[in-house]
Design a protein around this motif. Structure first.
Motif, short mmCIF file in Angstrom:
data_model
loop_
_atom_site.label_atom_id
_atom_site.label_comp_id
_atom_site.label_asym_id
_atom_site.label_seq_id
_atom_site.Cartn_x
_atom_site.Cartn_y
_atom_site.Cartn_z
N ALA A 110 0.93 -1.38 0.12
CA ALA A 110 0.14 -0.09 -0.03
C ALA A 110 0.90 1.14 -0.05
CB ALA A 110 -0.97 -0.09 1.15
N LYS A 111 2.26 0.99 0.36
CA LYS A 111 3.08 2.34 0.57
C LYS A 111 3.72 2.88 -0.97
CE LYS A 111 4.79 1.66 5.20
NZ LYS A 111 5.71 0.83 5.85
N GLU A 112 3.56 1.87 -2.06
CA GLU A 112 3.98 1.93 -3.05
C GLU A 112 2.78 2.75 -4.14
OE1 GLU A 112 7.24 1.95 -3.71
OE2 GLU A 112 7.63 1.03 -1.67
N LYS A 113 3.27 3.63 -5.00
CA LYS A 113 2.47 4.43 -6.09
C LYS A 113 3.02 4.27 -7.23
CE LYS A 113 -1.42 5.36 -3.64
NZ LYS A 113 -0.99 4.18 -2.83
N ILE A 114 2.66 3.49 -8.35
CA ILE A 114 3.27 3.55 -9.47
C ILE A 114 2.82 4.59 -10.57
CG2 ILE A 114 4.05 1.85 -11.48
CD1 ILE A 114 4.98 1.05 -8.56
N GLU A 115 3.62 5.44 -10.95
CA GLU A 115 3.32 6.30 -11.77
C GLU A 115 3.20 6.06 -13.10
OE1 GLU A 115 5.62 9.35 -10.46
OE2 GLU A 115 4.96 9.49 -8.48
N GLU A 116 2.48 6.58 -14.22
CA GLU A 116 2.50 6.23 -15.51
C GLU A 116 3.88 6.80 -15.99
OE1 GLU A 116 0.12 5.38 -18.16
OE2 GLU A 116 -0.56 4.26 -16.18
N GLY A 117 4.52 6.11 -16.71
CA GLY A 117 5.75 6.53 -17.51
C GLY A 117 6.33 5.34 -18.18
N THR A 118 7.42 5.96 -19.16
CA THR A 118 8.18 5.06 -19.86
C THR A 118 9.57 5.35 -19.76
OG1 THR A 118 7.86 6.50 -21.74
CG2 THR A 118 6.49 4.48 -21.76
N VAL A 119 10.40 4.45 -20.17
CA VAL A 119 11.74 4.68 -19.95
C VAL A 119 12.59 3.86 -21.07
CG1 VAL A 119 12.36 3.06 -18.01
CG2 VAL A 119 14.02 4.59 -18.54
N SER A 120 13.52 4.33 -21.70
CA SER A 120 14.06 3.53 -22.97
C SER A 120 14.74 2.43 -22.21
CB SER A 120 14.88 4.58 -23.71
OG SER A 120 16.08 4.77 -23.18
N LEU A 121 15.11 1.45 -23.04
CA LEU A 121 15.59 0.41 -22.56
C LEU A 121 17.06 0.70 -22.46
CD1 LEU A 121 14.35 -2.77 -24.77
CD2 LEU A 121 14.06 -2.31 -22.31
N SER A 122 17.74 1.59 -23.24
CA SER A 122 19.09 1.72 -22.96
C SER A 122 19.20 2.52 -21.56
CB SER A 122 19.58 2.50 -24.17
OG SER A 122 18.91 3.61 -24.32
N MET A 123 18.38 3.63 -21.38
CA MET A 123 18.70 4.51 -20.14
C MET A 123 18.37 3.47 -18.90
SD MET A 123 18.87 7.61 -20.59
CE MET A 123 18.33 8.33 -19.02
N GLY A 124 17.29 2.46 -19.03
CA GLY A 124 17.19 1.71 -17.85
C GLY A 124 18.17 0.79 -17.51
N GLU A 125 18.69 0.17 -18.78
CA GLU A 125 20.20 -0.60 -18.69
C GLU A 125 21.10 0.09 -17.92
OE1 GLU A 125 20.96 -3.13 -21.96
OE2 GLU A 125 22.88 -3.44 -21.12
#
Ligand code: HEC
Ligand code: HEC
Length: 230
Positions: free
Chosen positions: A132-147
């Motif tokens: 319940a403490k976690e709120k996931i926001e809408e969003g995207t991240v590129s695979l290269s940035m994420g990696e």
């Protein structure tokens, strides 16, 4: 299935299907020798290292049900060196490698048993306060940035694979994590692994809220890549 029981369950307005009870019987009979269904998590390193399979007592807070139904019928390797990993590695030319001869395939269930077991597992939710403490926001991240974040900045790849055969082997693979795990669980586990499993060797890296969101979006994107969908 006893029709009378089903009708009774419906009359009583039960939120869980009656066959979750059948699933619990299977869990107790065929799974509890390797999986902890009641908690608590291991409190000492000795207990942790003696664990024969991942804890399932908070399964309802952790897994996506559709994934459970599929995986239980057709299990694939999640921890490259099984549980506990040090029992399944041997020295290689450069670094430790998995010794596959020590790993046994996981038991597979029929479609109806998998459904019943998944229903039963999804009722186990003792950690809903953490979720319940976690709120996931809408969003995207590129695979290269994420990696970049996952590998270079935060050092997660030392223990986790982002492709079959690419990454460390002491933690679960991450290329199906987005399909396997609820996003709030991913966020909560990264925030504090020890809140879930007090003696686990994943370090608390004090990842910022922004980076936690980024990692959740990265793992979801990673799970959608075709070459990982095996
Ligand atoms: C002989 C021990 C053993 C038995 C019996 C067993 N399991 Fe497992 N189970 C394991 C191990 C080891 C893993 C970890 C596999 C991996 O990481 O690749 C696992 C993984 C799992 C997972 C995935 C967990 C995760 O978070 O990665 C689920 C779900 C699961 N088992 C359910 C069951 C069910 C349901 C049964 C009974 C029908 C069962 N298991 C019986 C040893 C066992
Ligand atoms: C020193 C090794 C290590 C490092 C570094 C590490 N982890 Fe882990 N991670 C683990 C282990 C061990 C587990 C729990 C395995 C289990 O339950 O069997 C885990 C669990 C997880 C889980 C939950 C997966 C599941 O199937 O329950 C996520 C998500 C995760 N790690 C993400 C990360 C991220 C993101 C980082 C970098 C910030 C990271 N890890 C760094 C070892 C590590």
């Amino acid at each position: 299935m006893n029709r009378l029981l089903v009708a009774l369950g419906m009359m009583l307005g039960m939120t869980q299907p009656v066959w979750a009870d059948a699933g619990m019987d299977i869990l107790k009979g065929q799974c509890s020798s390797c999986h902890n269904l009641t908690g608590p998590a291991p409190q000492t390193l000795k207990e942790l290292w003696a664990r024969k399979g991942p804890d399932l007592f908070y399964a309802g807070n952790k897994y996506r049900k559709e994934w459970l139904v599929q995986w239980l019928q057709n299990p694939t390797q999640i921890r490259p060196a099984g549980e506990f990993y040090e029992d399944h590695i041997k020295p290689g030319p450069k670094r430790d490698v998995v010794d596959p001869s020590t790993l046994k395939p996981h038991v597979a269930l029929s479609a109806s048993d998998a459904q019943a077991v998944a229903d039963a597992l999804m009722t186990l939710k003792p950690k809903s306060d953490l979720i319940a403490k976690e709120k996931i926001e809408e969003g995207t991240v590129s695979l290269s940035m994420g990696e970049m974040a996952f590998d270079k900045f935060l050092g997660c790849m030392a223990c986790h694979r982002i492709e079959p055969d690419y990454g460390g082997l002491s933690g679960p693979e991450m290329y199906t994590a987005g399909k396997r795990l609820q996003p709030e669980y991913i966020a909560s586990y990264i925030r504090s692994p020890q809140a879930w499993d007090p003696k686990i060797w994943m370090p608390n890296k004090h990842v910022s809220d922004g980076n936690i969101q980024k990692l959740v979006h990265y793992l979801e994107a990673l799970s959608k890549e075709d070459n990982h969908a095996k």
